[in-house]
Design a protein around this motif. Structure first.
Motif, PDB file in Angstrom:
ATOM      1  N   GLU A  16      -2.039  25.066 -10.270  1.00 27.54           N
ATOM      2  CA  GLU A  16      -2.773  25.867 -11.253  1.00 27.54           C
ATOM      3  C   GLU A  16      -3.190  24.978 -12.423  1.00 27.54           C
ATOM      4  N   GLN A  17      -4.457  25.091 -12.814  1.00 34.88           N
ATOM      5  CA  GLN A  17      -4.933  24.330 -13.965  1.00 34.88           C
ATOM      6  C   GLN A  17      -5.243  25.318 -15.094  1.00 34.88           C
ATOM      7  N   LEU A  18      -4.712  25.032 -16.292  1.00 29.45           N
ATOM      8  CA  LEU A  18      -4.947  25.925 -17.432  1.00 29.45           C
ATOM      9  C   LEU A  18      -6.065  25.359 -18.306  1.00 29.45           C
ATOM     10  N   TYR A  19      -6.852  26.275 -18.872  1.00 32.02           N
ATOM     11  CA  TYR A  19      -7.987  25.871 -19.697  1.00 32.02           C
ATOM     12  C   TYR A  19      -7.931  26.551 -21.052  1.00 32.02           C
ATOM     13  N   THR A  20      -8.432  25.838 -22.054  1.00 36.70           N
ATOM     14  CA  THR A  20      -8.649  26.421 -23.375  1.00 36.70           C
ATOM     15  C   THR A  20     -10.148  26.431 -23.629  1.00 36.70           C
ATOM     16  N   VAL A  21     -10.649  27.539 -24.174  1.00 38.26           N
ATOM     17  CA  VAL A  21     -12.076  27.650 -24.484  1.00 38.26           C
ATOM     18  C   VAL A  21     -12.205  28.068 -25.941  1.00 38.26           C
ATOM     19  N   VAL A  22     -12.991  27.342 -26.705  1.00 37.40           N
ATOM     20  CA  VAL A  22     -13.256  27.759 -28.091  1.00 37.40           C
ATOM     21  C   VAL A  22     -14.759  27.769 -28.344  1.00 37.40           C
ATOM     22  N   VAL A  23     -15.177  28.687 -29.221  1.00 32.57           N
ATOM     23  CA  VAL A  23     -16.557  28.688 -29.713  1.00 32.57           C
ATOM     24  C   VAL A  23     -16.475  28.467 -31.214  1.00 32.57           C
ATOM     25  N   VAL A  24     -17.108  27.406 -31.697  1.00 31.71           N
ATOM     26  CA  VAL A  24     -17.081  27.127 -33.137  1.00 31.71           C
ATOM     27  C   VAL A  24     -18.500  27.090 -33.682  1.00 31.71           C
ATOM     28  N   ASN A  25     -18.607  27.428 -34.970  1.00 30.39           N
ATOM     29  CA  ASN A  25     -19.891  27.363 -35.670  1.00 30.39           C
ATOM     30  C   ASN A  25     -19.759  26.333 -36.786  1.00 30.39           C
ATOM     31  N   PRO A  26     -20.292  25.127 -36.591  1.00 29.66           N
ATOM     32  CA  PRO A  26     -20.132  24.096 -37.634  1.00 29.66           C
ATOM     33  C   PRO A  26     -21.133  24.218 -38.777  1.00 29.66           C
ATOM     34  N   ALA A  67     -23.756  27.665 -32.005  1.00 27.53           N
ATOM     35  CA  ALA A  67     -22.488  28.156 -31.449  1.00 27.53           C
ATOM     36  C   ALA A  67     -22.075  27.136 -30.396  1.00 27.53           C
ATOM     37  N   CYS A  68     -21.069  26.330 -30.726  1.00 26.79           N
ATOM     38  CA  CYS A  68     -20.677  25.245 -29.824  1.00 26.79           C
ATOM     39  C   CYS A  68     -19.476  25.695 -29.030  1.00 26.79           C
ATOM     40  N   LEU A  69     -19.647  25.771 -27.703  1.00 31.45           N
ATOM     41  CA  LEU A  69     -18.556  26.208 -26.838  1.00 31.45           C
ATOM     42  C   LEU A  69     -17.951  24.967 -26.183  1.00 31.45           C
ATOM     43  N   TRP A  70     -16.642  24.816 -26.370  1.00 33.78           N
ATOM     44  CA  TRP A  70     -15.957  23.661 -25.781  1.00 33.78           C
ATOM     45  C   TRP A  70     -14.925  24.154 -24.772  1.00 33.78           C
ATOM     46  N   VAL A  71     -14.838  23.454 -23.649  1.00 32.31           N
ATOM     47  CA  VAL A  71     -13.849  23.774 -22.609  1.00 32.31           C
ATOM     48  C   VAL A  71     -12.891  22.588 -22.494  1.00 32.31           C
ATOM     49  N   PHE A  72     -11.593  22.892 -22.562  1.00 28.06           N
ATOM     50  CA  PHE A  72     -10.577  21.833 -22.485  1.00 28.06           C
ATOM     51  C   PHE A  72      -9.656  22.087 -21.308  1.00 28.06           C
ATOM     52  N   ARG A  73      -9.214  20.989 -20.658  1.00 29.86           N
ATOM     53  CA  ARG A  73      -8.109  21.086 -19.708  1.00 29.86           C
ATOM     54  C   ARG A  73      -6.820  20.939 -20.496  1.00 29.86           C
ATOM     55  N   GLN A  74      -5.844  21.789 -20.186  1.00 30.80           N
ATOM     56  CA  GLN A  74      -4.563  21.718 -20.880  1.00 30.80           C
ATOM     57  C   GLN A  74      -3.594  20.862 -20.073  1.00 30.80           C
ATOM     58  N   LEU A  96      -5.322  18.401 -25.951  1.00 29.35           N
ATOM     59  CA  LEU A  96      -6.320  18.991 -25.055  1.00 29.35           C
ATOM     60  C   LEU A  96      -7.305  17.916 -24.594  1.00 29.35           C
ATOM     61  N   ASN A  97      -7.818  18.114 -23.417  1.00 25.19           N
ATOM     62  CA  ASN A  97      -8.759  17.145 -22.851  1.00 25.19           C
ATOM     63  C   ASN A  97     -10.124  17.819 -22.687  1.00 25.19           C
ATOM     64  N   PRO A  98     -11.107  17.477 -23.541  1.00 28.30           N
ATOM     65  CA  PRO A  98     -12.424  18.132 -23.411  1.00 28.30           C
ATOM     66  C   PRO A  98     -13.123  17.727 -22.127  1.00 28.30           C
ATOM     67  N   VAL A  99     -13.516  18.717 -21.320  1.00 29.85           N
ATOM     68  CA  VAL A  99     -14.153  18.418 -20.030  1.00 29.85           C
ATOM     69  C   VAL A  99     -15.552  19.026 -19.907  1.00 29.85           C
ATOM     70  N   GLY A 100     -15.893  19.941 -20.800  1.00 34.53           N
ATOM     71  CA  GLY A 100     -17.217  20.539 -20.702  1.00 34.53           C
ATOM     72  C   GLY A 100     -17.603  21.201 -22.008  1.00 34.53           C
ATOM     73  N   ALA A 101     -18.903  21.413 -22.214  1.00 35.27           N
ATOM     74  CA  ALA A 101     -19.368  22.057 -23.443  1.00 35.27           C
ATOM     75  C   ALA A 101     -20.674  22.781 -23.185  1.00 35.27           C
TER      76      ALA A 101
END
Lengths: 388, 144
Positions: A242-252, A313-320, A347-352
């Motif tokens: 199982e691979q876990l992911y973190t997703v955040v949306v930030v507004n810089p 709106a910057c969406l970042w996907v990380f592998r945990q 966290l390891n950023p893998v996609g955006a």
């Protein structure tokens, strides 16, 4: 041209056939028609098209892939193509069978392997061989060429490999161009080594214009992003456990009046989302059933103030690397420091992905529905260079 | 003998005779009426019409064609691999034989590796527009 090259190849391959395949009469005994070990998703599902490929196209019926009746009847196939195809198919199938024999040997080694690294290495080799064994299978070729990527079985390494090549050829380039041009890199995170295909859509929209997948960098109205997005994270590498992911949306681009500058706001935060090659979507149903166990910041759409600049709106996907505690992640969403967030949680950023918004007449309604205070109105700042 | 400013009258007559044959510009062969008709027809057509028609194949035939191409590439690759392996074996056996010779008989090794005397060295004649003033060097000795 095509006709002529096929003719010469037909002659050479027929010569080869006369030497090598004198005994082979039917093509239904090889590895590519044996589904005892291979997945049925490697099959061509349409029987009419399959018949056209493996037998001759009947001139009184025409090819099944052409819809128009008169065009189908008027179709002429290439000379010699069916006989040449038969020989080519047998030849490729023989090569594939050799690959499958190598795979069997490797699988025995996996069963006897001692360490985890050894197992991983062997599995990688098996996967590479599986891709090689199936890449030239005409049924797989047909599926990858003419079926949509949604219909392909992502548990098969060959389909993942071909989807990865397609992604690298277009979608990845578009995404990276937009991330760089809109300065998502390095305004949010220093850089990105893309590993996964991230797609975003807002399925609550009824109009096709807004309900389909968002092109990175698109400017969307506030009503179109008023509900949390569906996020598809397609892994191309094999996910064993199982691979876990973190997703955040930030507004810089949140205006910060105190410093006469901008600050970053966390608009949406998900963590510990388990995904794999096949189950790859964070959809509305996922959020409804298990949303509470993933969410550390509930979705607040961007609501740009009047006369403020375009906001990203910057969406970042990380592998945990490990599961995270949601309580520890939760905090104030203003003045969010994404770089510290990534570092502290390893966290390891893998996609955006990125979309943009500016003030429009639906912003006030969205603010009201989310219980936000009334928006400010800034002075219009004319640009240094007028648009001609 | 009548003399003109250009020379003798005989020379002038020969010039006049050649000027009758001379035609300025590219000379064209005479065309038959049927060829001429085809040329006229083609000149009325646009360039894109003159291209051979692109084959529009159905998906099944495209897949068949790609499979044939793949098989052909694999077949050729195998041939090349086989040839390369053969070359490598040959090279290695030559190398081993020479090493062996070097150990057993250095004189023979020297002889086997002696540079061949070139019969026509490169410096003897370089390409020029005109023949050299001294066309042949009789007592030529190669540079050392």
């Amino acid at each position: 041209m095509l006709n002529r090259t096929n003719l010469t190849r037909a002659r050479s391959l027929r010569y080869l056939a006369s030497k090598r395949f004198q005994s082979t009469e039917s093509s239904s005994t090889g590895i590519w028609s044996d589904f005892s070990k291979r997945s049925p998703s490697l099959k061509l599902s349409n029987p009419a098209i399959k018949k056209n490929i493996f037998d001759k196209i009947d001139p009184s019926e025409g090819p099944a892939s052409i819809q128009n009746y008169s065009r189908r009847l008027a179709y002429h196939s290439i000379n010699e193509i069916d006989d040449t195809f038969k020989v080519a198919y047998e030849y490729l199938q023989e090569q594939s069978a050799e690959k499958y024999q190598q795979i069997e040997v490797l699988e025995k080694q996996v069963a006897q392997a001692q360490s985890e690294t050894e197992v991983k290495e062997l599995k990688d080799r098996i996967e590479a061989l599986l891709v090689e064994a199936e890449a030239s299978n005409p049924e797989v070729l047909y599926n990858t060429s003419y079926l949509s990527s949604e219909d392909l079985d992502k548990s098969q390494p060959v389909y993942r490999q071909i989807l990865k090549e397609k992604w690298e050829a277009f979608d990845l380039m578009v995404t990276m161009q937009r991330l760089e041009q809109l300065h998502v890199i390095p305004d949010t995170l220093p850089t990105l080594d893309p590993k996964v295909d991230v797609k975003v859509k807002f399925p609550h929209n009824l109009k096709d214009e807004f309900s389909s997948w968002v092109t990175p960098g698109e400017i969307l109205p506030a009503f179109a992003v008023s509900q949390p997005p569906t996020i598809r994270i397609q892994e191309f590498e094999r996910v064993d456990q199982e691979q876990l992911y973190t997703v955040v949306v930030v507004n810089p681009d949140t205006p910060d009046l105190a410093t006469n500058s901008f600050s970053t706001t966390l608009q949406y935060g998900l963590a510990n989302v388990p995904l794999n090659n096949v189950d790859n979507t964070i959809s509305t149903s996922t959020l409804l059933t298990q949303g509470d166990s993933y969410t550390f910041q509930h979705y607040i759409p961007l609501t740009p103030e009047k006369n403020a600049q375009n906001q990203r709106a910057c969406l970042w996907v990380f592998r945990q690397a490990k599961p995270l505690a949601l309580d520890a992640l939760a905090g104030p969403n203003t003045h969010f420091d994404i770089r510290t967030f990534v570092e502290t949680n390893s966290l390891n950023p893998v996609g955006a992905h990125v979309w943009r918004q500016h003030f429009d007449r639906s912003v006030n309604d969205v603010r009201r529905s989310y219980g936000l205070e009334k928006g400010k109105v800034y002075h219009r700042v004319r640009q240094a260079h007028p648009v001609i | 003998m009548f003399k003109t400013i250009w020379g003798s009258d005989k020379a002038v007559a020969s010039v006049a005779a050649t000027s009758k044959i001379f035609i300025r510009g590219k000379q064209k062969a005479a065309m038959t009426p049927s060829t001429q008709r085809i040329v006229n027809q083609l000149s009325a057509l646009s360039a894109s019409r003159k291209q051979p028609k692109l084959l529009s194949l159905c998906n099944e035939d495209l897949i068949k064609n790609r499979t044939i191409t793949n098989a052909w590439n694999v077949y050729k690759r195998k041939l090349f691999q086989k040839r390369d392996e053969q070359f490598e074996k040959q090279y290695n056996s030559i190398k081993n034989a020479m090493e062996d010779l070097k150990q057993t008989s250095p004189e023979l090794f020297e002889l086997a590796n002696a540079k061949e005397q070139k019969r026509f060295p490169l410096e003897m004649r370089i390409p020029t527009d005109f023949p050299p003033n001294q066309p042949w060097v009789y007592n030529y000795a190669p540079k050392k």
